[in-house]
Design an enzyme around this catalytic site. Structure first.
Site, short mmCIF file in Angstrom:
data_model
loop_
_atom_site.label_atom_id
_atom_site.label_comp_id
_atom_site.label_asym_id
_atom_site.label_seq_id
_atom_site.Cartn_x
_atom_site.Cartn_y
_atom_site.Cartn_z
N HIS A 17 1.98 4.78 6.62
CA HIS A 17 1.64 5.49 5.38
C HIS A 17 1.87 6.99 5.56
CE1 HIS A 17 -0.69 1.69 5.29
NE2 HIS A 17 -0.32 1.70 4.03
N ASP A 39 -1.74 5.10 12.45
CA ASP A 39 -1.04 4.81 11.20
C ASP A 39 0.23 5.67 11.13
OD1 ASP A 39 -0.10 4.31 8.69
OD2 ASP A 39 -1.95 4.80 7.63
N SER A 71 0.82 -1.22 0.00
CA SER A 71 0.00 0.00 0.00
C SER A 71 0.85 1.27 0.00
CB SER A 71 -0.94 0.00 1.21
OG SER A 71 -0.25 -0.26 2.40
#
Length: 419
Positions: free
Chosen positions: A384, A381, A137
């Site tokens: 990312h 997170d 991702s």
């Protein structure tokens, strides 16, 4: 390596003078030798410009990947309103991130300037070509940043061959430029031993000598293939080669040989690079986008860790070390080995070395701003990157790489013309 200063022997001086000379000599040695020792034995992991697979020149040789972040108050390329491609998980503005200082920095190479991203220039360079992002991702994060940067010129049309969300394609019609995303977090073939189980810490079967057909079956026509991988190798895995179990990482099975995740990581990149080298009709450029560091503080990712900083830190405060350093060095070693092999076929291997720039950007992650506050999401997170954010610099690097390749091609054509 120690450097010594050789002084002439002084036999005729009085005793006190001799002592003074010796003390002066010792002082000189201390002042020169110790700093040289510290420099030559520093823990910096970065590949030197001479060793780097690609150093970009701006009149003179300049490694754009070595530098620092400098203030840039007017540095916003786009917002979540001007770019519809941002996934919610990285849409920090949408979900109310209160600070904006993390958006007001630019990467400044040590010996040159890194030009701003020019969407028209990028599209002109890739006109009639195709670019694939292969990986997890974070590869998709990179691709979406590119699409947001290109939104100043126009939006692409989706031209995917399949409904599979793991394989998507878009076409910039006016430039006949195709961009594709192949979600392949291990790069090689992988199966989940418990598809209905929890997302985290699932046991995976990893076939280290088989490229993932998700990308391998469609890749031969692409002009640029950007590989990246990292975080998925931390989980439990059983490794297969030649159809047989050769070991595992964190599988907790007494009858299987314990291997490190680095074993699987190395073999995965080796298989991926060899797959492209072995494709008879493949003539594209193979690019490694280096490891993207995580920044969990105040605990591990599953034990309350978060990333609450609002600006870059110094490289004295944060540096690449431990597992991340070994992963970085492993992928670089495999790229070098593949480049030597691919050279025989005339293939180009390049390194998009984003790691140093991102190690000192713990402020660039979504933390808890990738979802609404009322949603039951307890894990921050810190892997990312917010869009917009420091991840956009990856595409400034990419543009300069493409410009350099274009200039080299132009120079070679001129040499042939006058040769």
């Amino acid at each position: 390596m120690f450097h010594f200063i050789e002084l002439p022997l002084v036999k005729s001086l009085p005793h006190n003078s001799t002592i003074k000379v010796l003390l002066q000599a010792l002082t000189i040695i201390f002042l020169i030798v110790i700093p040289l020792y510290l420099v030559n034995n520093s823990s910096s992991p970065w590949i030197s410009p001479e060793d780097n697979v690609m150093s970009i020149k701006f009149g003179k040789k300049c490694n754009i990947y070595r530098g620092k972040w400098v203030p840039n108050p007017n540095g916003l390329y786009y917002t979540n309103e001007t770019c519809p491609e941002i996934f919610d998980q990285q849409n920090c503005m949408k979900f109310g991130r209160p600070d904006t200082e993390f958006l007001k920095w630019r990467w400044k190479p040590d010996e040159c300037e890194l030009p701003l991203f020019d969407a028209v220039q990028f599209l002109e360079l890739v006109k009639g070509k195709s670019m694939a992002f292969v990986g997890d991702s974070l590869g998709r994060n990179h691709m979406q940043s590119l699409m947001c940067l290109l939104a100043r010129v126009g939006y692409p049309r989706e031209v995917s061959y399949t409904e599979d969300v793991r394989s998507k394609r878009w076409l910039y019609v006016d430039y006949n430029f195709t961009v594709a995303s192949f979600w392949s977090p291990h790069l090689v073939k992988a199966t989940n031993t418990n598809p209905t189980g929890p997302t985290y810490d699932r046991l995976m079967n990893i076939y280290l000598d088989e490229a993932d057909p998700i990308w391998a079956a469609q890749i031969k026509t692409f002009d640029y293939v950007i590989f990246s991988a990292g975080r998925w190798f931390f989980g439990p895995q059983i490794f297969y080669e030649n159809g047989q179990v050769v070991g595992c990482h964190k599988c907790l099975k007494n009858n299987i040989k314990n291997l490190t995740m680095f074993y699987g990581y190395r073999k995965a990149f080796r298989t991926s690079f060899r797959t492209l080298v072995g494709l008879k009709n493949f003539k594209g450029m193979i690019i490694l986008r280096t490891l993207s560091p995580k920044h969990f503080e105040n605990g591990e990712w599953n034990k309350g860790g978060n990333c609450v900083r609002t600006k870059p830190v110094s490289n004295l405060e944060m540096k690449l070390d431990g597992d991340d350093l070994e992963l970085y060095m492993t992928q670089v070693e495999e790229l070098r080995a593949a480049e030597r092999q691919g050279r025989k076929r005339g293939l180009k291997f390049r390194m998009l070395d984003t790691t140093e720039a991102m190690v000192v950007r713990p402020d660039g992650h979504p933390n808890h701003y990738g979802h609404w506050p009322h949603e039951n999401v307890t894990i921050a997170d810190c892997v990312h990157w917010c869009l917009p954010g420091p991840v956009d610099t990856w595409n400034e690097f990419l543009l300069q790489m493409l410009k350099m390749e274009h200039e080299d091609l132009f120079d070679r054509k001129n040499q042939k013309s006058f040769g």
